[in-house]
Each structure stands twice: as structure tokens, then as C-alpha cells.
Design an enzyme around this catalytic site. Structure first.
Site, mmCIF file in Angstrom:
data_model
loop_
_atom_site.group_PDB
_atom_site.id
_atom_site.type_symbol
_atom_site.label_atom_id
_atom_site.label_comp_id
_atom_site.label_asym_id
_atom_site.label_seq_id
_atom_site.Cartn_x
_atom_site.Cartn_y
_atom_site.Cartn_z
ATOM 1 N N SER A 20 -6.036 7.038 10.605
ATOM 2 C CA SER A 20 -6.648 6.038 9.732
ATOM 3 C C SER A 20 -7.619 5.167 10.532
ATOM 4 O O SER A 20 -7.389 4.883 11.711
ATOM 5 C CB SER A 20 -5.546 5.168 9.136
ATOM 6 O OG SER A 20 -5.995 4.469 8.015
ATOM 7 N N CYS A 23 -9.591 -1.020 13.263
ATOM 8 C CA CYS A 23 -10.541 -1.849 14.007
ATOM 9 C C CYS A 23 -10.021 -2.137 15.406
ATOM 10 O O CYS A 23 -8.847 -2.494 15.581
ATOM 11 C CB CYS A 23 -10.798 -3.151 13.260
ATOM 12 S SG CYS A 23 -11.778 -2.926 11.764
ATOM 13 N N GLN A 97 -15.967 5.955 9.315
ATOM 14 C CA GLN A 97 -15.878 5.099 8.142
ATOM 15 C C GLN A 97 -17.061 4.134 8.151
ATOM 16 O O GLN A 97 -17.290 3.442 9.141
ATOM 17 C CB GLN A 97 -14.573 4.313 8.129
ATOM 18 C CG GLN A 97 -14.365 3.527 6.824
ATOM 19 C CD GLN A 97 -13.152 2.618 6.875
ATOM 20 O OE1 GLN A 97 -13.107 1.678 7.658
ATOM 21 N NE2 GLN A 97 -12.166 2.901 6.019
ATOM 22 N N TYR A 180 -13.471 -6.070 1.291
ATOM 23 C CA TYR A 180 -14.818 -6.025 1.850
ATOM 24 C C TYR A 180 -15.830 -5.781 0.730
ATOM 25 O O TYR A 180 -15.471 -5.699 -0.443
ATOM 26 C CB TYR A 180 -14.883 -4.996 2.971
ATOM 27 C CG TYR A 180 -13.911 -5.331 4.090
ATOM 28 C CD1 TYR A 180 -13.920 -6.593 4.678
ATOM 29 C CD2 TYR A 180 -12.954 -4.418 4.521
ATOM 30 C CE1 TYR A 180 -13.017 -6.929 5.680
ATOM 31 C CE2 TYR A 180 -12.048 -4.748 5.521
ATOM 32 C CZ TYR A 180 -12.079 -5.998 6.097
ATOM 33 O OH TYR A 180 -11.189 -6.337 7.078
ATOM 34 N N ARG A 228 -12.292 5.113 0.599
ATOM 35 C CA ARG A 228 -11.055 4.326 0.649
ATOM 36 C C ARG A 228 -11.147 3.213 -0.380
ATOM 37 O O ARG A 228 -12.127 2.458 -0.401
ATOM 38 C CB ARG A 228 -10.812 3.733 2.043
ATOM 39 C CG ARG A 228 -9.683 2.701 2.064
ATOM 40 C CD ARG A 228 -9.220 2.356 3.462
ATOM 41 N NE ARG A 228 -8.261 3.358 3.935
ATOM 42 C CZ ARG A 228 -7.490 3.197 5.015
ATOM 43 N NH1 ARG A 228 -7.590 2.103 5.751
ATOM 44 N NH2 ARG A 228 -6.635 4.135 5.369
ATOM 45 N N ARG A 322 -0.626 2.430 12.393
ATOM 46 C CA ARG A 322 0.160 1.781 13.440
ATOM 47 C C ARG A 322 1.062 2.744 14.199
ATOM 48 O O ARG A 322 1.275 2.593 15.408
ATOM 49 C CB ARG A 322 0.981 0.632 12.835
ATOM 50 C CG ARG A 322 0.124 -0.573 12.456
ATOM 51 C CD ARG A 322 0.971 -1.678 11.839
ATOM 52 N NE ARG A 322 0.180 -2.876 11.588
ATOM 53 C CZ ARG A 322 -0.572 -3.078 10.512
ATOM 54 N NH1 ARG A 322 -0.638 -2.143 9.568
ATOM 55 N NH2 ARG A 322 -1.260 -4.198 10.370
#
Length: 353
Positions: A20, A23, A97, A180, A228, A322
Site C-alpha cells: 500500500s 508516506c 500513486q 485529499y 483509491r 503497517r
């Protein structure tokens, strides 16, 4: 099933495990560097099928933080191409992305705080949004985009797609989630416009559809395009799953191949029922009712959990974040746990014979 190949257009992923976008807040002027090479490259070594960069800003002011990755100028391509070459060399597929942070731009890196930075602190102005509504009351009021501004950003996404192609990426994902810019246009809680880009569902999805069209025009038919979305705002009167299903139908007609199903991020302080696989039902519903491939994301931690999601048709792939920060080699360990024969890189095989 988790380790079955996934063909999409002319790209075949070696399994259903996708890194995924995460950032890293480690760029200067948008440039990739050694950190990105090692961070992304190690996940390719670790056995994932598709390795996404973090959100790459299509304009300088579209960065979440001044340290975000960028793809708004041709000079960014060379360092990105270096990363792509390494990922390809490990048998994985490199994806990028593309993003614009909208009203959530110009913030500190998370380990430094969460304030919006002033230009004197390295931040940027103006911050753009569909409507002059700040993310938090204490944040600066964003500047409402006019139609020329919208067209400029739509074109910037298309230009960024062309640069990503030159760098060698084989999958693009548009970031229309997590509060966003593209998500802000979708949600009536952030979009209070009275023109062709606000009000009705048809108007609120217009910018995302135009952006998708601009990217598809510059992105070859042979290569996949993902989007997404936040399937719900988790807030009354906001964007919700029913709208997400209909949007996904429209995106499929525009040449989108997979919906990456996340949620939330539009508003601060929203209570989200977080738990293992809590967003997977969104992927399952959109896959079934919109007739498009989906990816599940959110607290997917174990091999058995990921295998179950794919095997039972809840999603076509899992996006892992994660867990792959904790263990870049999670896919190789998952294969062993599931009894699937997958070779470790020859440099490491002697430790896993």
C-alpha cells in the site's frame, strides 16, 4: 488463492499481495532518494507482487508536507526510474500513486507535529480545495478552486501519468481518499459548491471522472489504472458506500481496473470502528455490485486472514501497509505458513533452506 497470479490488462502480478502507498516524508523538492530505493526495493525483495510509491504530488502545492514525493516536473523521472529498475529486477511490479492533498496540504511531518506550516516555515500558499472550508477550525482557510484551477490540476494529473510512464511504472493509482483533494470534491461535507462541480452526485464526481479521463488519455491501454477511495466518511450526510458503489461503476466505464477500498480521513475526530479487516466489507460490496476488481486494506496482519479475504471473494487482492513496515518479508513468510512454494532471493536462500 493469495499466491495465485493476478492478470490485469497486460500486467500479471505474481500474487495478490500489494504494498500500500505509505508516506515516508523523506524527499527534498519532491525528489526520490536512497531512502526510497531501500524502502520500496526491500518490499520487492520481500515477495510482494506490486509495490506502490507513497502519494506522489502532481503539483508542488499538492504535497501533504514539504517532504513529500513529487512528480510535477521532468527532473523527478530519473531517480524514480532507478527505483523501478530495482523493483522490476526482483520480479515485482512498480506502481505509483498520484495525489493532490487539497486542504490537507502544507503540514508538518507527523513525527514533528500536525500543524499547517507557513511559507516562512517551508510550507506553501495558497492551499486549494473545492470550497473555502478548512480541515480544522485552526487551519488556514483554503482557496476555492475556480474552473481554470480545476482544469490545471486535472492536466497536472495527466502530465504526471506521462512522467510515470517514462520512469517505467506499470500501474498507476489515483488517490481519491483520506480527505485529499479528489475526495474533497466527492463529499458534500467538504464540497459546498453551486456550480457544475458541486451539489448533485453527478457534479461532485465530475472532477474525479475528468481526472481519470486525463490520466487514461496519457496512460497506455495495456497498463492498469487503480483508484483509491474512501468508501465512507463515517459521518452523517457525507460520502457513503452507496455512492461509492455507483462511482465505481462509472470509473469502470472510464477504464479503471481496480478500486482500492479504504475509508475516512475527510474530517478530524470521527469515530471509526477500527478492527482487523474492518474495511474489507467495502471491498466485497463494491466488487459484487459494481462488477469491478477491488483491493481490501486495513489491519490485515496474518497470512490466514489475507488468504481468507481472497479465497472467499471479498477482494481480488490485499493492500498491506503497517505489517510490511514491521516486516518487509511478510509475503515470503506468509507463503511458507500457507504451504506455498515460493523461492527466497538466492542471496538469502541459505538462511531459509
Amino acid at each position: 488463492m493469495l499466491f495465485e497470479p493476478l492478470p490485469i490488462r497486460e500486467v500479471t502480478l505474481r500474487n495478490r499481495i500489494i504494498v500500500s502507498p505509505m508516506c515516508e516524508y523523506s524527499s527534498e523538492d519532491g525528489f526520490a532518494n536512497d531512502w526510497h530505493v531501500v524502502h520500496l526495493g526491500s518490499r520487492a525483495v520481500g515477495g510482494a507482487a506490486l509495490v506502490f510509491t507513497e502519494a506522489a504530488a502532481v503539483t508542488p502545492e499538492g504535497r501533504i508536507s514539504p517532504q513529500d514525493l513529487g512528480i510535477w516536473k521532468d527532473e523527478h523521472v530519473a531517480e524514480l526510474a532507478r527505483i523501478v529498475r530495482f523493483i522490476d529486477g526482483q520480479g515485482a511490479v512498480a506502481g505509483m500513486q498520484l495525489a493532490h492533498a487539497g486542504r490537507k496540504a502544507s503540514t508538518q511531518r507527523p513525527w514533528e507535529g500536525d500543524r499547517v506550516l507557513s511559507p516562512q516555515e517551508g510550507g506553501f500558499r495558497p492551499i486549494y480545495a473545492p470550497s473555502p472550508i478548512p480541515f480544522r477550525p485552526e487551519d488556514p482557510v483554503p482557496e476555492e478552486l475556480d474552473t481554470k484551477g480545476i482544469a490545471r490540476i486535472v492536466q497536472a494529473f495527466g502530465d504526471a501519468a506521462a512522467r510515470a510512464l517514462r520512469a517505467g511504472f506499470r500501474v498507476i493509482e489515483l488517490h481519491a481518499a483520506h480527505g485529499y483533494l479528489l475526495h474533497e470534491f466527492l463529499s458534500p461535507l467538504a464540497n459546498r459548491r453551486r456550480d457544475a462541480y458541486g451539489g448533485s452526485f453527478e457534479n461532485r464526481i465530475r472532477m474525479l471522472l475528468e481526472t481519470t479521463g486525463a490520466v487514461r488519455a496519457r496512460w497506455p491501454e495495456r497498463l492498469p489504472l487503480f483508484v483509491r477511495i474512501s468508501a465512507t466518511d463515517w459521518a452523517e450526510g457525507g460520502w457513503d458506500l452507496e455512492q461509492s458503489v455507483e462511482l465505481s461503476r462509472r470509473l469502470a466505464r472510464e477504464g479503471v481496473d481496480l478500486i482500492d477500498c479504504s475509508s475516512g480521513g475527510l474530517l478530524p475526530g470521527v469515530k471509526v470502528p477500527v478492527g482487523p479487516g474492518y474495511q474489507t466489507p467495502f471491498a466485497e460490496r463494491i466488487r459484487r455490485d459494481a462488477g469491478i476488481k477491488t483491493g481490501a486494506v486495513g489491519m490485515i496482519r496474518s497470512a490466514d486472514q489475507a488468504e481468507h479475504i481472497v479465497r472467499t471473494g471479498q477482494a481480488d487482492a490485499v493492500f498491506i501497509a503497517r505489517q510490511l513496515l514491521r516486516d518487509p518479508y511478510w509475503p515470503l513468510k506468509a507463503a511458507k505458513h500457507l504451504g506455498v512454494q515460493v523461492r527466497w532471493p538466492p542471496q538469502y536462500e541459505r538462511a531459509h533452506g
